[in-house]
Design a protein around this motif. Structure first.
Motif, PDB file in Angstrom:
ATOM      1  N   ALA A   1      22.447 106.680  72.694  1.00  9.75           N
ATOM      2  CA  ALA A   1      23.815 106.209  72.949  1.00  9.75           C
ATOM      3  C   ALA A   1      23.838 105.258  74.146  1.00  9.75           C
ATOM      4  CB  ALA A   1      24.738 107.392  73.196  1.00  9.75           C
ATOM      5  N   LYS A   2      23.074 105.593  75.167  1.00  8.24           N
ATOM      6  CA  LYS A   2      23.004 104.745  76.357  1.00  8.24           C
ATOM      7  C   LYS A   2      22.392 103.389  76.018  1.00  8.24           C
ATOM      8  CE  LYS A   2      21.196 104.701  81.066  1.00  8.24           C
ATOM      9  NZ  LYS A   2      20.350 105.407  82.052  1.00  8.24           N
ATOM     10  N   ALA A   3      21.332 103.377  75.206  1.00  9.93           N
ATOM     11  CA  ALA A   3      20.688 102.125  74.806  1.00  9.93           C
ATOM     12  C   ALA A   3      21.632 101.278  73.960  1.00  9.93           C
ATOM     13  CB  ALA A   3      19.408 102.421  74.037  1.00  9.93           C
ATOM     14  N   ALA A   4      22.388 101.911  73.073  1.00 10.21           N
ATOM     15  CA  ALA A   4      23.340 101.177  72.245  1.00 10.21           C
ATOM     16  C   ALA A   4      24.448 100.569  73.099  1.00 10.21           C
ATOM     17  CB  ALA A   4      23.937 102.096  71.189  1.00 10.21           C
ATOM     18  N   GLU A   5      24.889 101.326  74.087  1.00  7.67           N
ATOM     19  CA  GLU A   5      25.932 100.827  74.994  1.00  7.67           C
ATOM     20  C   GLU A   5      25.428  99.616  75.779  1.00  7.67           C
ATOM     21  OE1 GLU A   5      27.688 102.690  78.987  1.00  7.67           O
ATOM     22  OE2 GLU A   5      28.193 103.865  77.204  1.00  7.67           O
ATOM     23  N   GLU A   6      24.197  99.674  76.266  1.00  6.06           N
ATOM     24  CA  GLU A   6      23.621  98.551  77.011  1.00  6.06           C
ATOM     25  C   GLU A   6      23.434  97.331  76.114  1.00  6.06           C
ATOM     26  OE1 GLU A   6      20.037 100.035  78.764  1.00  6.06           O
ATOM     27  OE2 GLU A   6      21.118 101.226  80.256  1.00  6.06           O
ATOM     28  N   ALA A   7      23.023  97.553  74.863  1.00 11.46           N
ATOM     29  CA  ALA A   7      22.848  96.449  73.927  1.00 11.46           C
ATOM     30  C   ALA A   7      24.189  95.781  73.619  1.00 11.46           C
ATOM     31  CB  ALA A   7      22.201  96.944  72.642  1.00 11.46           C
ATOM     32  N   ALA A   8      25.234  96.587  73.470  1.00 15.56           N
ATOM     33  CA  ALA A   8      26.562  96.034  73.214  1.00 15.56           C
ATOM     34  C   ALA A   8      27.046  95.220  74.412  1.00 15.56           C
ATOM     35  CB  ALA A   8      27.544  97.150  72.895  1.00 15.56           C
ATOM     36  N   ALA A   9      26.771  95.704  75.607  1.00 16.53           N
ATOM     37  CA  ALA A   9      27.175  94.975  76.812  1.00 16.53           C
ATOM     38  C   ALA A   9      26.426  93.644  76.912  1.00 16.53           C
ATOM     39  CB  ALA A   9      26.908  95.824  78.052  1.00 16.53           C
ATOM     40  N   LYS A  10      25.145  93.625  76.579  1.00 14.82           N
ATOM     41  CA  LYS A  10      24.376  92.371  76.607  1.00 14.82           C
ATOM     42  C   LYS A  10      24.880  91.403  75.554  1.00 14.82           C
ATOM     43  CE  LYS A  10      19.973  93.623  78.624  1.00 14.82           C
ATOM     44  NZ  LYS A  10      18.517  93.631  78.460  1.00 14.82           N
ATOM     45  N   ALA A  11      25.216  91.928  74.374  1.00 15.52           N
ATOM     46  CA  ALA A  11      25.727  91.066  73.309  1.00 15.52           C
ATOM     47  C   ALA A  11      27.068  90.459  73.704  1.00 15.52           C
ATOM     48  CB  ALA A  11      25.864  91.858  72.016  1.00 15.52           C
ATOM     49  N   ALA A  12      27.922  91.254  74.335  1.00 13.79           N
ATOM     50  CA  ALA A  12      29.227  90.739  74.779  1.00 13.79           C
ATOM     51  C   ALA A  12      29.036  89.696  75.878  1.00 13.79           C
ATOM     52  CB  ALA A  12      30.097  91.890  75.272  1.00 13.79           C
ATOM     53  N   GLU A  13      28.075  89.926  76.741  1.00  9.55           N
ATOM     54  CA  GLU A  13      27.797  88.974  77.819  1.00  9.55           C
ATOM     55  C   GLU A  13      27.263  87.661  77.274  1.00  9.55           C
ATOM     56  OE1 GLU A  13      24.360  88.936  81.086  1.00  9.55           O
ATOM     57  OE2 GLU A  13      25.812  90.565  81.407  1.00  9.55           O
ATOM     58  N   ALA A  14      26.415  87.731  76.277  1.00  8.64           N
ATOM     59  CA  ALA A  14      25.840  86.533  75.670  1.00  8.64           C
ATOM     60  C   ALA A  14      26.894  85.773  74.864  1.00  8.64           C
ATOM     61  CB  ALA A  14      24.681  86.907  74.760  1.00  8.64           C
ATOM     62  N   ALA A  15      27.839  86.464  74.263  1.00  5.72           N
ATOM     63  CA  ALA A  15      28.865  85.834  73.446  1.00  5.72           C
ATOM     64  C   ALA A  15      29.951  85.160  74.287  1.00  5.72           C
ATOM     65  CB  ALA A  15      29.515  86.851  72.517  1.00  5.72           C
ATOM     66  N   ALA A  16      30.143  85.650  75.514  1.00  9.58           N
ATOM     67  CA  ALA A  16      31.163  85.060  76.375  1.00  9.58           C
ATOM     68  C   ALA A  16      30.709  83.680  76.832  1.00  9.58           C
ATOM     69  CB  ALA A  16      31.405  85.956  77.582  1.00  9.58           C
ATOM     70  N   PRO A  17      31.617  82.698  76.773  1.00 11.75           N
ATOM     71  CA  PRO A  17      31.228  81.341  77.202  1.00 11.75           C
ATOM     72  C   PRO A  17      30.980  81.309  78.712  1.00 11.75           C
ATOM     73  CG  PRO A  17      33.574  81.425  76.726  1.00 11.75           C
ATOM     74  CD  PRO A  17      33.001  82.760  76.331  1.00 11.75           C
ATOM     75  N   ALA A  18      30.044  80.505  79.099  1.00 14.21           N
ATOM     76  CA  ALA A  18      29.718  80.371  80.515  1.00 14.21           C
ATOM     77  C   ALA A  18      30.824  79.592  81.213  1.00 14.21           C
ATOM     78  CB  ALA A  18      28.378  79.669  80.677  1.00 14.21           C
ATOM     79  N   ALA A  19      31.113  79.975  82.430  1.00 13.33           N
ATOM     80  CA  ALA A  19      32.151  79.281  83.216  1.00 13.33           C
ATOM     81  C   ALA A  19      31.615  77.903  83.626  1.00 13.33           C
ATOM     82  CB  ALA A  19      32.516  80.110  84.441  1.00 13.33           C
ATOM     83  N   PRO A  20      32.455  76.862  83.512  1.00 14.08           N
ATOM     84  CA  PRO A  20      32.000  75.521  83.897  1.00 14.08           C
ATOM     85  C   PRO A  20      31.780  75.440  85.405  1.00 14.08           C
ATOM     86  CG  PRO A  20      34.326  75.479  83.319  1.00 14.08           C
ATOM     87  CD  PRO A  20      33.814  76.871  83.019  1.00 14.08           C
ATOM     88  N   THR A  21      30.741  74.745  85.774  1.00 14.06           N
ATOM     89  CA  THR A  21      30.459  74.562  87.209  1.00 14.06           C
ATOM     90  C   THR A  21      31.057  73.246  87.661  1.00 14.06           C
ATOM     91  OG1 THR A  21      28.338  73.561  86.657  1.00 14.06           O
ATOM     92  CG2 THR A  21      28.352  75.912  87.130  1.00 14.06           C
ATOM     93  N   ALA A  22      31.588  73.216  88.863  1.00 14.51           N
ATOM     94  CA  ALA A  22      32.269  72.020  89.340  1.00 14.51           C
ATOM     95  C   ALA A  22      31.384  71.150  90.167  1.00 14.51           C
ATOM     96  CB  ALA A  22      33.489  72.397  90.149  1.00 14.51           C
TER      97      ALA A  22
END
Length: 113
Positions: free
Chosen positions: A92-113
């Motif tokens: 369960a812990k591994a699945a939770e970490e994998a979901a968090a990584k997937a959500a992090e990868a799917a989120a667009p990167a913030a533009p740098t100024a």
């Protein structure tokens, strides 16, 4: 090939340590193993910490016809439930970490100024 689940003796004189293994029944006690499934250290004072198991692999080998020795059966009877709970918590812990990584990868990167 007839597979057995039994203990392989390790350690030194007067300080034995055992690995619980899947092994061809024709191999000697300390012979070549197919897979290691856990450990047993009778010298650990805390009884609940003497054994480590891989329940999913043990169940797999039993499902394909491997027979466990008397000592291994007793260990499985006493400790399998505990290790199944630990394995489920780790999964369960591994699945939770994998979901968090997937959500992090799917989120667009913030533009740098």
């Amino acid at each position: 090939m007839a597979v057995r689940i039994r203990m392989k003796q390790m350690g030194r004189t007067h300080r034995h340590y055992y690995r619980i293994v899947a092994i061809d029944h024709r191999q000697p006690r300390d012979g070549k193993v197919i897979e290691e499934l856990g450990t047993y250290d009778p010298h650990v004072t805390e009884k609940s910490e003497r054994v480590t198991l891989l329940p999913s692999r043990i169940k797999y080998w039993q499902s394909v016809g491997a027979k466990a020795s008397e000592h291994c059966e007793a260990i499985f009877k006493n400790f399998m439930k505990k290790w199944e709970e630990i394995e489920a918590a780790n999964a369960a812990k591994a699945a939770e970490e994998a979901a968090a990584k997937a959500a992090e990868a799917a989120a667009p990167a913030a533009p740098t100024a």
